[in-house]
Scaffold this active site. Structure first.
Site, PDB file in Angstrom:
ATOM      1  N   THR A   1       0.877  -1.185   0.000  1.00 27.77           N
ATOM      2  CA  THR A   1       0.000   0.000   0.000  1.00 27.77           C
ATOM      3  C   THR A   1       0.906   1.224   0.000  1.00 27.77           C
ATOM      4  O   THR A   1       1.635   1.457   0.971  1.00 27.77           O
ATOM      5  CB  THR A   1      -0.889   0.029   1.255  1.00 27.77           C
TER       6      THR A   1
ATOM      7  N   LYS B   1      -7.816   1.563  -3.205  1.00 28.02           N
ATOM      8  CA  LYS B   1      -7.497   1.091  -1.841  1.00 28.02           C
ATOM      9  C   LYS B   1      -7.647   2.219  -0.813  1.00 28.02           C
ATOM     10  O   LYS B   1      -8.274   2.043   0.232  1.00 28.02           O
ATOM     11  CB  LYS B   1      -6.066   0.546  -1.856  1.00 28.02           C
TER      12      LYS B   1
ATOM     13  N   LYS C   1      -1.780   5.029   8.587  1.00 25.93           N
ATOM     14  CA  LYS C   1      -0.956   5.092   7.358  1.00 25.93           C
ATOM     15  C   LYS C   1      -1.852   5.299   6.132  1.00 25.93           C
ATOM     16  O   LYS C   1      -1.603   6.177   5.300  1.00 25.93           O
ATOM     17  CB  LYS C   1      -0.153   3.785   7.204  1.00 25.93           C
TER      18      LYS C   1
HETATM   19  P1  NAD Z   1       5.745  -6.035   7.593  1.00 24.74           P
HETATM   20  O1  NAD Z   1       6.531  -4.926   8.217  1.00 24.74           O
HETATM   21  O2  NAD Z   1       5.328  -7.196   8.432  1.00 24.74           O
HETATM   22  O3  NAD Z   1       6.565  -6.619   6.335  1.00 24.74           O
HETATM   23  C1  NAD Z   1       7.368  -5.866   5.480  1.00 24.74           C
HETATM   24  C2  NAD Z   1       8.608  -6.688   5.166  1.00 24.74           C
HETATM   25  O4  NAD Z   1       9.410  -5.972   4.214  1.00 24.74           O
HETATM   26  C3  NAD Z   1       9.489  -6.940   6.396  1.00 24.74           C
HETATM   27  O5  NAD Z   1       9.721  -8.327   6.549  1.00 24.74           O
HETATM   28  C4  NAD Z   1      10.774  -6.172   6.075  1.00 24.74           C
HETATM   29  O6  NAD Z   1      11.949  -6.799   6.597  1.00 24.74           O
HETATM   30  C5  NAD Z   1      10.769  -6.193   4.564  1.00 24.74           C
HETATM   31  N1  NAD Z   1      11.581  -5.144   3.958  1.00 24.74           N
HETATM   32  C6  NAD Z   1      11.676  -3.829   4.300  1.00 24.74           C
HETATM   33  N2  NAD Z   1      12.537  -3.197   3.472  1.00 24.74           N
HETATM   34  C7  NAD Z   1      12.961  -4.125   2.581  1.00 24.74           C
HETATM   35  C8  NAD Z   1      13.854  -4.092   1.471  1.00 24.74           C
HETATM   36  N3  NAD Z   1      14.467  -2.961   1.114  1.00 24.74           N
HETATM   37  N4  NAD Z   1      14.074  -5.235   0.785  1.00 24.74           N
HETATM   38  C9  NAD Z   1      13.454  -6.392   1.146  1.00 24.74           C
HETATM   39  N5  NAD Z   1      12.605  -6.496   2.198  1.00 24.74           N
HETATM   40  C10 NAD Z   1      12.373  -5.368   2.896  1.00 24.74           C
HETATM   41  O7  NAD Z   1       4.477  -5.341   6.919  1.00 24.74           O
HETATM   42  P2  NAD Z   1       3.127  -6.046   6.408  1.00 24.74           P
HETATM   43  O8  NAD Z   1       2.101  -5.976   7.489  1.00 24.74           O
HETATM   44  O9  NAD Z   1       3.467  -7.361   5.777  1.00 24.74           O
HETATM   45  O10 NAD Z   1       2.654  -4.975   5.306  1.00 24.74           O
HETATM   46  C11 NAD Z   1       3.229  -4.946   4.001  1.00 24.74           C
HETATM   47  C12 NAD Z   1       2.399  -4.039   3.113  1.00 24.74           C
HETATM   48  O11 NAD Z   1       1.048  -4.511   3.086  1.00 24.74           O
HETATM   49  C13 NAD Z   1       2.322  -2.588   3.630  1.00 24.74           C
HETATM   50  O12 NAD Z   1       2.412  -1.719   2.529  1.00 24.74           O
HETATM   51  C14 NAD Z   1       0.957  -2.534   4.320  1.00 24.74           C
HETATM   52  O13 NAD Z   1       0.423  -1.218   4.337  1.00 24.74           O
HETATM   53  C15 NAD Z   1       0.150  -3.467   3.439  1.00 24.74           C
HETATM   54  N6  NAD Z   1      -1.031  -4.071   4.094  1.00 24.74           N
HETATM   55  C16 NAD Z   1      -0.920  -4.634   5.329  1.00 24.74           C
HETATM   56  C17 NAD Z   1      -2.044  -5.205   5.928  1.00 24.74           C
HETATM   57  C18 NAD Z   1      -1.963  -5.836   7.298  1.00 24.74           C
HETATM   58  O14 NAD Z   1      -3.007  -6.154   7.876  1.00 24.74           O
HETATM   59  N7  NAD Z   1      -0.768  -6.073   7.855  1.00 24.74           N
HETATM   60  C19 NAD Z   1      -3.274  -5.216   5.242  1.00 24.74           C
HETATM   61  C20 NAD Z   1      -3.351  -4.660   3.956  1.00 24.74           C
HETATM   62  C21 NAD Z   1      -2.204  -4.097   3.387  1.00 24.74           C
END
Ligand code: NAD
Length: 292
Positions: free
Chosen positions: A94, A169, A244
């Site tokens: 997102t 979204k 966010k």
């Molecule tokens: P998270 O922090 O659990 O996962 C993100 C991952 O990206 C981490 O494991 C981190 O180590 C990795 N990362 C960061 N920088 C990196 C890089 N340069 N190279 C490789 N890996 C890297 O977050 P999440 O909850 O999995 O959310 C991910 C996306 O999904 C976000 O954009 C969030 O807004 C969206 N989202 C989350 C949810 C939810 O309920 N958690 C729901 C809908 C959308």
């Protein structure tokens, strides 16, 4: 079946990559976190030491990263010009509409097709393969993206051209933030007026006050279907993530010149709720600030 690079194996990406493996794809995974990478390996992904190595020879690249700056950096430095130009690029993070369009434009200039494909649904939906994808990109790119996304979701919807997935979204989640607060306010007022909350639910859930926030995610414990309210507002969709998404909506509204007074108020209230140390609390927990 395809060979797919998966970048970002966190709460959401971990389950999504596992579902691609389950569907028969070969997944070449990378995450900065060794722990996340080890979990992906346990789920059948091949873990590579860098993004550049992960994208070698693949048919598609899927990313699930924290924010727009990271997405721009990862694609600019390590995907564009490194993956084969025949690879379809799919960013499921997102992020803001402007960055999504900028990265897709840079990809197109280098000869790649790219879609933005953010999701609705939380960690349980990511693990269960029941996400909803909102996709922005050309018709041709959408046709190529659909079978890959179907392995991770229950619905894949073409929202329009590049950036349209992100636009859908944040507009959707702006409704969610505002209706959740409105629902919480109504329950808090009903209680102060001496109404039984189950009775109020029975009425409003069948009347014009009905919304997803009320009937699928009721913010009152013991009322409506099981929800984070029944679990002390733990799990679910963290208030910090709602904030966010609301901030992304406010940025987009400003750049488009749109009036969003309810969305703006919801953003202020979630900002205050998060600043008070509730960022990890489910977003429906904001009812606690209205019940005193
Ligand atoms: P998270 O922090 O659990 O996962 C993100 C991952 O990206 C981490 O494991 C981190 O180590 C990795 N990362 C960061 N920088 C990196 C890089 N340069 N190279 C490789 N890996 C890297 O977050 P999440 O909850 O999995 O959310 C991910 C996306 O999904 C976000 O954009 C969030 O807004 C969206 N989202 C989350 C949810 C939810 O309920 N958690 C729901 C809908 C959308």
């Amino acid at each position: 079946m395809s060979t797919i690079a998966f970048i970002g194996l966190g709460n959401m990406g971990g389950g999504m990559a596992a579902n691609l493996v389950q569907a028969g794809h070969q997944v070449r995974a990378f995450d900065l976190s060794a722990e996340a990478a080890a979990r992906a390996q346990g789920n059948g992904c091949a873990v590579l030491p860098t993004v550049r190595e992960a994208v070698q020879g693949v048919d598609a690249v899927v990313s699930m990263l924290p924010n727009g700056a990271i997405v721009e950096n990862v694609y600019g430095a390590d995907v564009i010009g490194q993956a084969p130009t025949t690879a379809l690029l799919l960013d499921c993070s997102t992020i803001d509409v402007a960055t999504a369009r900028k990265v897709a434009g840079a990809a197109a200039a280098a000869g790649y097709a790219m879609v933005d494909a953010p999701v609705s649904g939380g960690i349980a939906a990511a693990n269960g393969g029941t996400l909803t994808f909102m996709v922005g990109g050309s018709d041709a790119a959408f046709s190529r993206a659909e079978p890959i996304l179907t392995a991770m979701g229950k619905a894949v919807i073409h929202a329009g051209q590049s950036g349209a997935g992100q636009a859908a979204k944040i507009c959707n989640n702006m409704i969610l933030g505002a209706t959740m607060i409105a629902t919480c306010e109504a329950f808090a007022l009903a209680e102060k007026l001496g109404l039984d909350l189950q009775t109020f639910y029975d009425i409003s859930s069948k009347a014009s006050g009905q919304s997803w926030s009320m009937t699928s995610y009721c913010p009152v414990a013991g009322v409506g279907p099981a929800s984070p309210a029944d679990n002390g507002y733990q799990g679910g969709f963290a208030a910090a993530l709602m904030l966010k998404d609301l901030k992304l909506a406010m940025e987009a509204a400003e750049s488009a010149g749109a009036e969003v007074p309810m969305g703006a108020r919801a953003a202020e209230l979630y900002e205050a709720f998060t600043a008070a140390g509730n960022g990890g609390t489910d977003f429906s927990g904001i009812i606690k600030t209205l019940q005193s």
